[in-house]
Design a protein around this motif. Structure first.
Motif, short mmCIF file in Angstrom:
data_model
loop_
_atom_site.label_atom_id
_atom_site.label_comp_id
_atom_site.label_asym_id
_atom_site.label_seq_id
_atom_site.Cartn_x
_atom_site.Cartn_y
_atom_site.Cartn_z
N PRO A 189 -3.61 12.30 -5.02
CA PRO A 189 -3.22 13.54 -5.71
C PRO A 189 -1.83 14.01 -5.26
O PRO A 189 -1.42 13.79 -4.12
CB PRO A 189 -4.30 14.54 -5.28
CG PRO A 189 -5.44 13.72 -4.77
CD PRO A 189 -4.86 12.46 -4.25
N ALA A 190 -1.12 14.66 -6.16
CA ALA A 190 0.19 15.23 -5.83
C ALA A 190 0.05 16.18 -4.64
O ALA A 190 -0.88 16.99 -4.60
CB ALA A 190 0.76 15.97 -7.03
N GLY A 191 0.96 16.07 -3.70
CA GLY A 191 0.90 16.89 -2.50
C GLY A 191 0.21 16.22 -1.33
O GLY A 191 0.15 16.80 -0.23
N LEU A 195 -5.22 14.58 1.98
CA LEU A 195 -5.20 15.09 0.62
C LEU A 195 -4.74 16.55 0.60
O LEU A 195 -4.77 17.23 1.63
CB LEU A 195 -6.61 14.97 0.01
CG LEU A 195 -7.20 13.56 -0.03
CD1 LEU A 195 -8.65 13.61 -0.52
CD2 LEU A 195 -6.37 12.63 -0.90
N PRO A 196 -4.35 17.06 -0.55
CA PRO A 196 -3.90 18.46 -0.63
C PRO A 196 -5.04 19.44 -0.41
O PRO A 196 -6.22 19.08 -0.40
CB PRO A 196 -3.35 18.57 -2.06
CG PRO A 196 -3.21 17.18 -2.56
CD PRO A 196 -4.22 16.36 -1.84
N LEU A 211 0.84 -1.21 0.00
CA LEU A 211 0.00 0.00 0.00
C LEU A 211 0.87 1.25 0.00
O LEU A 211 0.65 2.18 -0.80
CB LEU A 211 -0.92 -0.01 1.21
CG LEU A 211 -1.86 1.19 1.34
CD1 LEU A 211 -2.87 1.23 0.21
CD2 LEU A 211 -2.58 1.19 2.70
N LEU A 212 1.86 1.29 0.87
CA LEU A 212 2.72 2.47 0.95
C LEU A 212 3.46 2.72 -0.35
O LEU A 212 3.67 3.87 -0.76
CB LEU A 212 3.72 2.30 2.10
CG LEU A 212 3.13 2.32 3.52
CD1 LEU A 212 4.20 1.98 4.54
CD2 LEU A 212 2.49 3.67 3.84
N ALA A 213 3.86 1.63 -1.03
CA ALA A 213 4.64 1.79 -2.26
C ALA A 213 3.83 2.43 -3.38
O ALA A 213 4.41 3.06 -4.27
CB ALA A 213 5.15 0.42 -2.72
N GLY A 214 2.50 2.31 -3.34
CA GLY A 214 1.69 2.81 -4.45
C GLY A 214 0.92 4.07 -4.18
O GLY A 214 0.25 4.60 -5.08
N LEU A 215 0.99 4.60 -2.97
CA LEU A 215 0.16 5.77 -2.64
C LEU A 215 0.59 7.02 -3.39
O LEU A 215 -0.25 7.87 -3.71
CB LEU A 215 0.19 6.02 -1.13
CG LEU A 215 -0.70 5.10 -0.28
CD1 LEU A 215 -0.55 5.45 1.19
CD2 LEU A 215 -2.17 5.20 -0.70
N ALA A 216 1.87 7.17 -3.68
CA ALA A 216 2.32 8.39 -4.35
C ALA A 216 1.66 8.55 -5.71
O ALA A 216 1.36 9.67 -6.14
CB ALA A 216 3.85 8.36 -4.50
N GLU A 217 1.43 7.45 -6.41
CA GLU A 217 0.76 7.52 -7.72
C GLU A 217 -0.75 7.54 -7.58
O GLU A 217 -1.45 8.12 -8.41
CB GLU A 217 1.20 6.35 -8.59
CG GLU A 217 2.67 6.39 -9.00
CD GLU A 217 3.02 5.29 -9.98
OE1 GLU A 217 2.11 4.53 -10.39
OE2 GLU A 217 4.21 5.17 -10.34
#
Length: 401
Positions: A320-322, A338-339, A311-317
């Motif tokens: 949303p950015a930020g 979320l941003p 889960l942690l490995a894929g959250l950046a994609e």
């Protein structure tokens, strides 16, 4: 009376029955039960990891050894052999405990309800972490308590804020999930635990320490229970459960509390359900005697660690950015934010349309919520399913932006 007269309506429900809402988490789970949905919403143990054969053998042994006893009424405190086994496990984790220190409950949720019934009068103040476990808020609400939030940071409750709240509110108790908290996954450091214990001792406060996740540690060092700290020993109710390490369907939990509080909880339990299921208690006792629960927990930890990492490995994609999120050392949950300008409840609608789900963080707050927060549970699905769920979440994020 005329045959034509209309019957009168029955009396109204109690105010507490209408003032406390249902669980948004349960409602989201109902929405996501359709086939094909990958849900990060519920804190559900992985069913394929249940020791089904071992538990079936334990039930067979309970019937073979004492069927009449297994099917009969039992004592309110719980089966002696189960309390003895639980006491041994607690002691092995650093808190000396005797069977007489324990009350077996129908899940740790009942332990919380019994403590609340014992300590809280309508209008009393209960302090909680912010955010906190949603079902605890429901429990305190049904008791008519006034719930006040104590500010937290990324490591948990702020002791200075707790002391200020105790002096200001004069509460009955402080409820905490200090290890792998639900919903945030945070763990309160040892120094802060000592500070909390000191505040409770100086200012006169009950502590309710809820520990359903403590054995699910994947990295880092163990942290002592609040109940194990000398200053808190006479004022801490420790709640535990077999739901996360054996199976939630057993509905077996326990309460460890000072003698006076425990005796009062026994009376409250007699009024609630007389006693917890005899056959389930005896089966659990047989299981603890015959099976290697510690080995089973080791296997669960390995599986859940891999799922957390997926889960942690894929959250950046996927988010949303930020966006921001934490890295829990154990438990079942990752807490994300979320941003600016995003709303997790609005994003959920897009996610469900893409057959993936999570829980917005807003219901876990007391007072003004943070609508940008969300909770993701990683235990239910395999790493491959988690990767697919994150791909769906990414599509949901793109469509909602």
């Amino acid at each position: 009376m005329s045959d034509q007269q209309q019957p009168s309506a029955p009396p109204a429900f109690a105010a507490r029955a209408t003032s406390v809402g249902g669980s948004p988490v349960r409602e989201i789970l109902a929405l996501t039960e359709r086939p094909g949905v990958i849900s990060f919403a519920g804190g559900l143990p992985a069913p394929e990891l249940f020791d089904s054969e071992g538990l079936r053998a334990a039930y067979d042994a309970a019937f073979a050894g004492a069927a009449r006893r297994a099917l009969q009424y039992s004592t309110t405190e719980g089966a002696p052999e189960l309390r003895e086994a639980v006491a041994a496990r607690i002691g092995a984790r650093g808190l000396p405990t005797t069977p007489d220190d324990l009350l077996v409950t129908t899940g740790s949720q009942q332990a919380l309800a019994l403590i609340t019934a014992t300590l809280v009068e309508p209008g009393d103040v209960v302090l909680v972490e912010n955010p906190t476990y949603l079902a605890a808020l429901q429990c305190f609400g049904l008791a008519g308590a006034r719930v006040a939030a104590v500010p937290c940071d990324e490591e948990g409750v702020l002791p200075e804020a707790l002391e200020e709240a105790v002096r200001r509110e004069r509460p009955k108790l402080f409820y905490s999930v200090p290890t792998f908290q639900n919903p945030t996954g945070r763990t309160l450091p040892a120094a802060r635990r000592a500070a909390v214990a000191g505040i409770a001792a100086r200012l006169g406060l009950w502590l309710v320490e809820d520990d359903p996740y403590g054995e699910l540690r994947y990295e880092g060092a163990e942290v002592p229970w609040l109940a194990a700290l000398p200053q808190a020993a006479d004022r801490t109710a420790l709640l535990g459960s077999f739901s996360k390490i054996m199976a939630p369907g057993l509905r077996l939990g326990w309460l460890r509390a000072p003698a006076g509080l425990r005796r009062a909880a026994v009376v409250a339990k007699q009024a609630a359900d007389l006693h917890t299921s005899t056959v389930d208690q005896l089966a659990a006792a047989h299981y603890l005697a015959a099976a290697d629960l510690d080995g089973h927990v080791t296997r669960i930890r390995a599986a859940y660690r891999a799922r957390r990492d997926a889960l942690l490995a894929g959250l950046a994609e996927a988010l949303p950015a930020g966006s921001e999120w934490n890295r829990p050392e154990g438990g079942m949950f990752v807490w994300a934010r979320l941003p600016e300008g995003w709303d997790a409840t609005a994003l959920l609608k897009s996610a469900v349309a893409n057959d993936v789900a999570f829980v917005p963080g807003a219901p876990f707050f007391t007072g003004t919520p943070d609508p940008r927060t969300l909770r993701l549970s990683f235990t239910t699905h395999t790493p491959e399913e988690i990767a697919e769920g994150l791909a769906r979440l990414e599509r949901s994020t793109r469509s909602a932006s």
